[in-house]
Structure formats: C-alpha cells, structure tokens
Design a protein around this motif. Structure first.
Motif, short mmCIF file in Angstrom:
data_model
loop_
_atom_site.label_atom_id
_atom_site.label_comp_id
_atom_site.label_asym_id
_atom_site.label_seq_id
_atom_site.Cartn_x
_atom_site.Cartn_y
_atom_site.Cartn_z
N PHE A 167 -12.96 3.26 -9.49
CA PHE A 167 -11.52 3.05 -9.68
C PHE A 167 -11.04 1.81 -8.93
CE2 PHE A 167 -7.11 3.34 -8.37
CZ PHE A 167 -6.49 3.50 -9.60
N ARG A 168 -10.26 1.01 -9.66
CA ARG A 168 -9.53 -0.10 -9.06
C ARG A 168 -8.14 -0.10 -9.67
NH1 ARG A 168 -14.60 -1.07 -8.85
NH2 ARG A 168 -14.97 -1.57 -11.01
N PRO A 169 -7.13 -0.32 -8.85
CA PRO A 169 -5.78 -0.32 -9.41
C PRO A 169 -5.57 -1.53 -10.32
CG PRO A 169 -5.73 -1.09 -7.15
CD PRO A 169 -7.14 -0.64 -7.43
N PRO B 8 -11.96 1.92 2.06
CA PRO B 8 -13.23 1.52 1.42
C PRO B 8 -13.30 1.81 -0.07
CG PRO B 8 -13.53 3.52 2.70
CD PRO B 8 -12.12 3.05 2.96
N ALA B 9 -14.09 0.99 -0.74
CA ALA B 9 -14.43 1.25 -2.13
C ALA B 9 -15.35 2.46 -2.14
CB ALA B 9 -15.13 0.04 -2.74
N LYS C 26 0.83 -1.21 0.00
CA LYS C 26 0.00 0.00 0.00
C LYS C 26 0.87 1.26 0.00
CE LYS C 26 -3.70 2.51 2.33
NZ LYS C 26 -3.09 3.80 2.05
N ILE C 27 1.94 1.26 0.78
CA ILE C 27 2.84 2.42 0.81
C ILE C 27 3.44 2.65 -0.57
CG2 ILE C 27 5.06 3.26 1.69
CD1 ILE C 27 4.24 1.89 4.40
N ALA D 88 -4.57 5.74 -6.34
CA ALA D 88 -5.59 5.93 -5.31
C ALA D 88 -6.92 6.23 -5.98
CB ALA D 88 -5.19 7.06 -4.37
N PRO D 89 -8.02 6.01 -5.31
CA PRO D 89 -8.16 5.38 -4.00
C PRO D 89 -8.02 3.87 -4.13
CG PRO D 89 -10.33 5.90 -4.88
CD PRO D 89 -9.31 6.42 -5.88
N LEU D 90 -7.50 3.26 -3.10
CA LEU D 90 -7.28 1.82 -3.09
C LEU D 90 -8.39 1.11 -2.32
CD1 LEU D 90 -3.47 1.77 -2.26
CD2 LEU D 90 -4.54 1.18 -4.45
N PRO D 91 -9.23 0.33 -2.98
CA PRO D 91 -10.22 -0.44 -2.24
C PRO D 91 -9.55 -1.68 -1.64
CG PRO D 91 -10.57 -0.71 -4.60
CD PRO D 91 -9.42 0.23 -4.43
#
Length: 159
Positions: free
Chosen positions: A138-140, A133-134, A60-61, A69-72
C-alpha cells in the motif's frame, strides 16, 4: 570467545535482506549499491513527495484522520525533511499560485530519478530512517498527499 547462535545469525538484517523485503513484501523495485550498502529504487510506478518535517507532521495527521494507512514515510533527520512514498498519480499543477505556494514551502514531487530508502548498513550520519516503515504494497495517492499539503499551507499551523 563469544559465539553467535545459528538462530541469531539467521535473523541478522543486511542490506540484501532488507532489499529483498522491500521487493517481496512492499513491491518496491529496489537495488543495492554494493560499495555503500545504499538501497535505492527508480521512481516510476512509485513516486515520492518530500517536504519539511513540520509540514509533513501536519500532513500525516490529516492523512491519519482520513484513514489513509499505513503510510510509508522516510525521515531525513539532518535535513529536517520527510518523504512520503506514494502512487504516481499526481497530475500537473494547473494553478500558478498553488504551484508557487508548494515551491515556497519546499514541497518536492519525485516522479523521476532515484529514491533512497533506509538501509541497515551502518550510517554514522543518520541520513535516512523510517518515520513510518513500508510494511506492505500500500502507498497513498500522491494527489491526496499533495491535497493535504495544500490544505495545511492554507491554514496556519497552531503555535
């Protein structure tokens, strides 16, 4: 006798309202198990990468530093695992040593099957919760999440 205001009950979160949020705002193909209130979705267009919490925090870092971002991210507190919801763009791993490194580190790619999401239904066992949270569609990239995991596994974690 205590009465609930109509305004408060209008905003009470239920598995159904959460499922609708996941569908409309996040474009996640969710369904509800009526017996348990468990919310799941079938992997396909959306996949997941699951890994132990200590590795996931480092991943995550790295993703944060890249501006992804944002990371669900779903947390599994009892299992000490995190699940990143990702785009299903992961290609087969060609290098056997690389695949073995990921397997040994307990990194799991979920490209098929069901993915369980946090639900507002009471969960005495605290099985899953949102780490991040989702909140959107967006999803990586799943490939980028795996790339960051590989980088973290090649460099020992600072003690």
């Amino acid at each position: 006798m205590t009465q609930t205001s109509p305004l408060a009950s209008a905003y009470a979160e239920t598995p159904r309202s959460r499922c609708e949020f996941y569908r409309r705002v996040c474009s996640l193909p969710t369904v509800i198990d009526p017996a348990t209130g468990r919310i799941t979705m079938r992997a396909g267009f959306v996949g997941a990468v699951m890994m132990p919490t200590d590795l996931a925090q480092r991943v995550k870092i790295r993703l944060d530093l890249r501006g992804v971002a944002p990371l669900p991210i779903i947390g599994h507190p009892r299992a000490h695992m995190w699940t990143f919801l990702v785009r299903s763009d992961i290609r087969p791993i060609g290098d056997p040593a690389d695949e073995a490194r990921l397997w040994k580190a307990r990194v799991v790619v979920i490209g098929d099957g069901d993915i369980a999401l946090p639900s507002p239904a009471p969960d005495a066992l605290m099985v899953r919760t949102w780490v991040s949270p989702a909140i959107s569609k967006f999803r990586p990239s799943g490939s980028v999440v795996l790339e960051c995991a590989r980088e973290c596994l090649l460099r020992p974690s600072p003690q």
